[in-house]
Structures are given as structure tokens and as C-alpha cells.
Design an enzyme around this catalytic site. Structure first.
Site, short mmCIF file in Angstrom:
data_model
loop_
_atom_site.label_atom_id
_atom_site.label_comp_id
_atom_site.label_asym_id
_atom_site.label_seq_id
_atom_site.Cartn_x
_atom_site.Cartn_y
_atom_site.Cartn_z
N ASP A 70 -10.46 -8.52 6.41
CA ASP A 70 -9.83 -7.37 6.54
C ASP A 70 -8.83 -7.13 7.50
O ASP A 70 -9.00 -7.30 8.73
CB ASP A 70 -10.99 -6.29 6.73
CG ASP A 70 -10.75 -4.85 6.90
OD1 ASP A 70 -9.73 -4.64 6.87
OD2 ASP A 70 -11.55 -4.15 6.79
N VAL A 71 -7.44 -6.67 6.86
CA VAL A 71 -6.36 -6.72 8.00
C VAL A 71 -6.61 -5.61 9.20
O VAL A 71 -5.80 -5.64 9.99
CB VAL A 71 -4.90 -6.68 7.46
CG1 VAL A 71 -4.81 -7.78 6.36
CG2 VAL A 71 -4.91 -5.32 6.40
N ASN A 97 1.60 -7.09 3.39
CA ASN A 97 2.01 -6.25 1.99
C ASN A 97 0.41 -5.40 1.98
O ASN A 97 0.26 -4.40 1.24
CB ASN A 97 1.88 -7.29 0.98
CG ASN A 97 1.79 -6.57 -0.20
OD1 ASN A 97 2.24 -5.81 -0.83
ND2 ASN A 97 0.51 -6.69 -0.88
N TYR A 170 -1.14 8.48 2.90
CA TYR A 170 -0.61 7.39 2.48
C TYR A 170 1.11 7.67 3.02
O TYR A 170 1.47 6.72 3.49
CB TYR A 170 -0.44 7.31 1.11
CG TYR A 170 0.18 6.01 0.48
CD1 TYR A 170 -0.13 4.96 0.40
CD2 TYR A 170 1.48 6.36 -0.01
CE1 TYR A 170 0.27 4.04 -0.05
CE2 TYR A 170 2.38 5.17 -0.61
CZ TYR A 170 1.53 3.81 -0.70
OH TYR A 170 2.34 2.81 -1.17
N LYS A 174 3.12 5.11 5.68
CA LYS A 174 4.33 4.46 5.39
C LYS A 174 5.67 4.91 6.28
O LYS A 174 6.79 4.01 6.84
CB LYS A 174 4.95 4.65 3.90
CG LYS A 174 3.62 3.83 2.87
CD LYS A 174 3.61 2.65 3.23
CE LYS A 174 2.73 1.79 2.25
NZ LYS A 174 2.48 0.39 2.59
#
Length: 272
Positions: A70-71, A97, A170, A174
Site C-alpha cells: 500500500d503506497v 502511478n 481527486y 492531482k
């Protein structure tokens, strides 16, 4: 979609791709393998799919293995990079990614939805870049491998500049990726470490299937894309391979929009 394979631009290099068992990550991991890199296929769920990606990469004559992590978890990212250094000797390329969506209108969005997206999409990229940079700095430039000590490619989105109603978590993540990338690029460039980003537009991936999986939905989406086609994961993968190669050695701190011209759409220019 069938596209020409990249030449062996990354022969002998070692690449880590997070979120690589589906969509853009899968296509990128396979493309890096075809370009000559050994690849670690990171995933958080779906081991069978990750192993399928590994087998496809290995068919190019390079090494690959799947690694569950899990990043957003610091200890798991550290263990993943340490394992890669033990197995492959080093890390040359990181493609950060991994990402997800937890969509809701602002007034319905929970703090858990907000935090989960920021933790994976933004903090995850920070953690992976930090651990990769430690290895890049330890090893330094190996001229016979690459002109750079290391390459980081951050996966961003057109929504780092295009507001997205109903997706505030989201879009915020970003937007954060853009400044994360630029700041890391500035800090690490004197060490011959290159950090850049790719910002996909509308791409045929499982995360946004509802936007393109019917003729009606695709027709509506195409109104926003001047090039009049929905992108494929390989469109992104090819740009990542180029960015990670010495062909782009003087490209530092840049975001490449791969969106069929979506960010040129007049409505987006005014935030509409």
C-alpha cells in the site's frame, strides 16, 4: 490497441511501477519491459492480475516480479524499495502511478473519502519518490546505464488544471502532485535526478469505464476531446518510456499532457 514497440531505450535499467496490475500502470510496466527494463509490478489487491502482468513482461526477455504494498503506508513503501534493491541491485526508474477515486458531492463527502484519496494519490507519490531518491543518491550516475542518476515519473491528470465538480478530493490530490513534482525536480536536479509528470486525459481504464463503455457515453466524452478519440493506456505508457530514457535527458520538472487536446477545449479554458 496495438502500437509499435519502443526500441531498447532502457536496457539494463530497473523500474518500479506502482499500481501496475491494471489500466495505465499495467500498460506502463509492460512497455518498460519491452524497452529493456527489469520491472517490479506493485499492487495493493489483485495478485493474479499482477502475476499476469509479470508473465507478459518476462516474455520480453527481462526480469519482473509482483510486490504487494500500500503506497500510502510508509513502512510498506520502505520495505518494497529495499526488497527491489536486494533483488535487482538498484532502482533506476520510479513510475508513481498508483491512484484511486472516492467520489462524492462536497456536502456528502466524508473525511475518510477525502483522506483516502489524498493518502494514496499524493502522500503515496511522496513516499515512493523519497525512497527511490535515497537509492538514486546512494548510487549516483552510472554512465553506461544512463546519463541520469535516476528518473521519477509522477502520474498526474488533466484535473491538476481542470476543476472537476463532484471530485474535489481527486482534483486536489492531482493539483498537489503538480507542485510535488516541480519541487522535487528543483531539489533533485543538481544530483542528476530527473523528475517529471504525465497528465492523462480521458483514457480507457477500469477507473472511468462508465465514461466510455457505451456509445452514448463515449459520444458525450468525445465532445470534450479535439482529437476525437478516447485514449488508450498505451498512449500514456509510450510517453513514460520516453521520459524515463536518455532521449529526454534535458527534460526536468515538466508535465506532459496526453489528452488529445482536452485541455485546449474552450470550456475548460475558462473553468466551465
Amino acid at each position: 490497441m496495438s502500437l509499435p514497440s519502443a526500441p531498447q531505450l532502457l536496457r539494463g535499467q530497473k523500474a518500479l511501477v506502482t499500481g501496475a496490475n491494471s489500466g495505465i500502470g499495467k500498460a506502463t510496466a509492460i512497455a518498460l519491459g519491452r524497452a529493456g527494463a527489469d520491472v517490479v509490478v506493485n499492487y495493493v489487491a489483485g495478485r493474479d492480475a499482477a502475476e499476469d502482468v509479470v508473465r507478459e513482461i518476462e516474455s520480453s526477455g527481462v526480469r519482473a516480479y509482483a510486490y504487494e504494498a500500500d503506497v500510502s503506508q510508509e513502512d510498506q513503501v520502505g520495505a518494497m524499495v529495499s526488497h527491489m534493491v536486494r533483488e535487482f541491485g538498484t532502482v533506476d526508474v520510479l513510475v508513481a502511478n498508483a491512484g484511486l477515486q472516492r467520489d462524492a458531492a462536497l456536502t456528502d463527502m466524508t473525511v475518510e473519502q477525502w483522506r483516502k484519496v489524498l493518502d494514496v494519490n499524493l502522500t503515496g507519490q511522496f513516499l515512493c519518490a523519497r525512497e527511490a531518491a535515497k537509492e538514486f543518491l546512494r548510487r549516483g550516475v552510472v554512465p553506461e546505464v544512463s546519463r541520469s542518476a535516476g528518473k521519477v515519473v509522477c502520474m498526474s491528470s488533466v484535473h491538476q488544471v481542470i476543476p472537476w465538480s463532484g471530485h474535489v478530493n481527486y482534483a486536489s490530490s492531482k493539483g498537489g502532485v503538480q507542485m510535488l513534482m516541480a519541487t522535487l525536480a528543483q531539489e533533485l536536479a543538481p544530483h542528476r535526478i530527473r523528475v517529471n509528470a504525465v497528465a492523462p486525459g480521458a483514457i480507457r481504464t477500469p477507473i472511468n469505464r462508465s465514461a466510455w463503455d457505451t456509445p452514448e457515453a463515449e459520444s458525450e466524452l468525445l465532445r470534450l476531446i479535439p482529437y476525437r478519440r478516447v485514449g488508450d493506456p498505451e498512449d500514456i505508457a509510450n510517453v513514460v518510456v520516453a521520459l524515463a530514457s536518455d532521449l529526454f535527458d534535458y527534460v526536468v520538472g515538466s508535465t506532459i499532457y496526453v489528452d488529445g487536446g482536452m485541455t485546449l477545449f474552450p470550456g475548460f479554458a475558462t473553468g466551465g
